[in-house]
Design a protein around this motif. Structure first.
Motif, PDB file in Angstrom:
ATOM      1  N   ASP A   9       0.774  -1.042  -0.126  1.00  0.00           N
ATOM      2  CA  ASP A   9       0.135   0.011   0.154  1.00  0.00           C
ATOM      3  C   ASP A   9       0.818   1.273   0.037  1.00  0.00           C
ATOM      4  O   ASP A   9       0.411   2.443  -0.630  1.00  0.00           O
ATOM      5  N   ASN A  12       1.904   1.719  -3.478  1.00  0.00           N
ATOM      6  CA  ASN A  12       0.774   2.022  -4.164  1.00  0.00           C
ATOM      7  C   ASN A  12       0.988   3.780  -4.549  1.00  0.00           C
ATOM      8  O   ASN A  12       0.763   4.464  -3.453  1.00  0.00           O
ATOM      9  N   PRO A  15      -3.725   4.851  -4.695  1.00  0.00           N
ATOM     10  CA  PRO A  15      -4.732   3.839  -4.716  1.00  0.00           C
ATOM     11  C   PRO A  15      -6.282   4.435  -4.826  1.00  0.00           C
ATOM     12  O   PRO A  15      -6.365   5.273  -4.118  1.00  0.00           O
ATOM     13  N   ALA A  20     -11.120  -0.189  -7.206  1.00  0.00           N
ATOM     14  CA  ALA A  20     -11.298  -1.380  -6.573  1.00  0.00           C
ATOM     15  C   ALA A  20     -12.807  -1.842  -6.508  1.00  0.00           C
ATOM     16  O   ALA A  20     -13.176  -3.094  -6.686  1.00  0.00           O
ATOM     17  N   ASN A 146      -3.563  -8.249  -4.588  1.00  0.00           N
ATOM     18  CA  ASN A 146      -4.258  -8.253  -3.256  1.00  0.00           C
ATOM     19  C   ASN A 146      -5.531  -9.329  -3.057  1.00  0.00           C
ATOM     20  O   ASN A 146      -5.684 -10.157  -2.230  1.00  0.00           O
TER      21      ASN A 146
ATOM     22  N   LEU B 318     -10.970  -2.974  -0.504  1.00  0.00           N
ATOM     23  CA  LEU B 318     -11.210  -1.463  -0.412  1.00  0.00           C
ATOM     24  C   LEU B 318     -10.394  -0.890   0.791  1.00  0.00           C
ATOM     25  O   LEU B 318      -9.949   0.435   0.571  1.00  0.00           O
ATOM     26  N   GLN B 320      -7.726  -1.988   2.151  1.00  0.00           N
ATOM     27  CA  GLN B 320      -6.349  -1.981   1.793  1.00  0.00           C
ATOM     28  C   GLN B 320      -5.965  -0.776   0.887  1.00  0.00           C
ATOM     29  O   GLN B 320      -5.062  -0.028   1.224  1.00  0.00           O
ATOM     30  N   CYS B 321      -6.907  -0.532   0.133  1.00  0.00           N
ATOM     31  CA  CYS B 321      -6.482   0.845  -0.842  1.00  0.00           C
ATOM     32  C   CYS B 321      -6.798   1.849  -0.028  1.00  0.00           C
ATOM     33  O   CYS B 321      -5.864   2.857  -0.229  1.00  0.00           O
ATOM     34  N   HIS B 322      -7.808   1.977   0.746  1.00  0.00           N
ATOM     35  CA  HIS B 322      -7.865   3.297   1.551  1.00  0.00           C
ATOM     36  C   HIS B 322      -6.825   3.614   2.365  1.00  0.00           C
ATOM     37  O   HIS B 322      -6.380   4.436   2.664  1.00  0.00           O
TER      38      HIS B 322
END
Lengths: 154, 405
Positions: A9, A12, A15, A20, A146, B318, B320-322
């Motif tokens: 992350d 990234n 993101p 997603a 992921n 989501l 994890q992206c956040h």
């Protein structure tokens, strides 16, 4: 697992929760509707879903996302037309003479082929689009990794 | 300024020539003032009018008597005057140079005036185009035409001789001395050679003179064109300069983007050189696309097992992206707390199934899932500060969830 995800992350660059969300929704849709389809067909659909989610999350402000959305939409229209139309005899394709490959191909040309909508783009613009495309693609790859990790670990 | 005005003015001027007893002095004034008017451009006639009015008050009765055909020579006389005054005696020489050039500069400047005259009559056109010379040329011709003008011509030389100038080229006979005088003065005034050469031709043809003036005018037009062309070329040079500037800006832009790409592509920062960098970029994009293919393949292979925990995945990925962009997502307590109070699994389901479009629903799902597995009171209040902590807990919870599933 936790440390790995954390580091990823951090790597990234941008993101996007939208991306997603789109992608996972598409995955769900694929899994629900086309559970019976073949492995390759599913793979293609997932790939397309990945690119589409990228494009939709990026929006229409980028040329590459516009190009992607356009191609996807065209493909869908073609499919719908093929579905509704009577089975016509397929047009015989005349084999084109193979394109003369330039020996020392311009790198910009290669990049143009790689970046969607890059053909006929100005060089400066192409670099800009490439940067954005790379960023989004990296995010997408990260997301998919992921998902795969979570699936395989579980 | 109408043609009629012109006619009347010329007539009055004729009268001025004819009847003025004052001789040269009024004439001289007249010519000087006319020069001023010439320099003023179009306001030629009113001035003349005034002058003739002031100088002689007796022409009023004579105007009807004068025939129109004799107008031209009279007009010519009007123009003739400055030159004559110039070529007067030696005493007036110093005044001459100041007078003559403006009068001569009248030729090219007064094109509109010439046009008007041309509309009036052909003779006028020729005479007006080059008043100074054509009047000399017309002198002999017009004497044949009109007794009036002949009479006038006769009077004029007398007048000038009365001034003591001793120089008349109006007369039929040209004395070489006069010509030389004329030439000398003109050369003093820095006139063109063609004009000086034109003097011998004076008696021959009026048309020649007009042609010459036309030639002069046409010669000036290319000059102006050349000047404009030079101007355009200068602009052209500026344009190239701006092109080079634009090119420089573009190069700067490209290098900037390259730098940005260098930061973006891993392992590209050490590379120097655009070609190598582009190679790296291309390789990276290709590898990313291949990764997408590979991962999609993997997902397709895994897909049958995926059907149970897609929702969990959704929330997890989501999150994890956040976690990468903590500030953008905003785990603000005021957002989460109402969701915590709700704390229902059914809300998660509805949020996922129906309200996909908004990221709010996603957040709701995440928070409720958080709610499910952890005690709501402890960590969520200060989740805004330590998102990593939250992340850890959520991943833990999801793993738990997955294991349960």
């Amino acid at each position: 697992m936790e440390s790995k995800s954390l580091s990823r992350d951090c790597n990234n660059p941008n993101p996007d929760p939208k991306m997603a969300f789109h992608f996972l929704r598409a995955l769900l849709h694929i899994q629900q509707s086309a559970a019976t389809t073949s492995f390759t067909g599913r793979r293609r659909r997932i790939k397309r879903a990945a690119y589409a989610s990228m494009a939709y999350s990026s929006g229409a402000r980028r040329a590459w996302s516009r190009a992607l959305i356009h191609t996807l939409r065209r493909r869908r229209q073609r499919q719908q037309r093929a579905r509704t139309a009577v089975a016509l005899p397929r047009r015989i394709r005349v084999a084109r003479p193979p394109r003369r490959e330039v020996a020392a191909a311009d790198q910009a040309q290669v990049l143009r082929k790689l970046v969607p909508g890059g053909t006929g783009m100005e060089y400066c613009m192409l670099l800009e689009e490439t940067a954005d495309y790379i960023r989004c693609l990296a995010t997408q790859v990260q997301l998919m990794r992921n998902v795969v990790d979570s699936v395989t670990n579980s | 300024m109408s043609k009629r005005d012109e006619c009347s003015i010329s007539e009055k001027n004729e009268d001025n020539v004819k009847y003025s007893n004052a001789g040269v002095c009024p004439k001289w004034q007249f010519s000087s003032s006319s020069i001023g008017l010439v320099s003023m451009g179009d306001s030629f006639n009113p001035g003349l009018w005034n002058i003739s009015d002031t100088n002689l008050g007796l022409q009023g009765n004579e105007i009807p008597a004068i025939s129109r055909s004799s107008r031209t020579p009279r007009e010519l006389d009007v123009h003739w005057n400055p030159a004559v005054s110039l070529s007067r005696g030696e005493s007036s020489v110093q005044t001459g140079p100041g007078v003559l050039p403006p009068n001569l500069s009248h030729f090219p400047a007064d094109s509109s005036f010439v046009e008007r005259a041309a509309r009036l009559s052909c003779l006028d056109a020729t005479s007006m185009a080059n008043p100074f010379r054509s009047n000399q040329a017309l002198g002999p011709c017009s004497t044949d035409r009109d007794p009036d003008t002949r009479h006038k011509k006769d009077t004029e030389p007398a007048k000038f001789e009365f001034d003591g100038s001793g120089h008349e080229n109006e007369a039929e006979d040209y004395s070489p001395k006069n010509l030389g005088d004329n030439k000398r003065k003109r050369s003093n005034e820095g006139l063109a050679m063609g004009q000086a050469q034109g003097d011998p031709e004076i008696s021959t043809d009026t048309k020649k003179a007009t042609v010459k003036t036309n030639g002069k005018q046409s010669k000036e037009v290319p000059e102006a064109g050349k000047e404009e062309y030079i101007h355009v070329r200068a602009r052209h040079g500026q344009a190239t300069n701006s092109h080079s500037l634009a090119e420089r800006v573009r190069r700067e832009k490209i290098s900037q983007r390259m730098k940005f790409l260098q930061e973006l592509v891993p392992g590209c920062s050490r590379v120097t050189g655009k070609a190598v960098m582009l190679d790296e970029i291309i390789n990276y994009v290709q590898s990313l696309q291949q990764q997408v293919e590979f991962l999609s393949m993997k997902l397709a292979a895994v897909n049958p097992r995926l059907d149970f925990n897609v929702e969990a995945l959704l929330s997890k990925d989501l999150l994890q992206c956040h976690s990468g962009t903590s500030s953008a997502i905003g785990f603000s307590p005021d957002l989460i707390n109402p969701q915590l109070q709700l704390s229902q699994q059914g809300l998660v389901q509805t949020g996922i199934s129906s309200n996909y479009g908004t990221s709010n629903a996603v957040r709701r799902a995440i928070s409720s899932q958080l709610n499910l597995f952890r005690s709501p009171s402890t960590q969520v209040s200060n989740a805004y500060e330590d998102i990593q902590h939250v992340m850890k807990m959520t991943t833990f919870s999801h793993e738990e969830f997955n294991d349960k599933a």
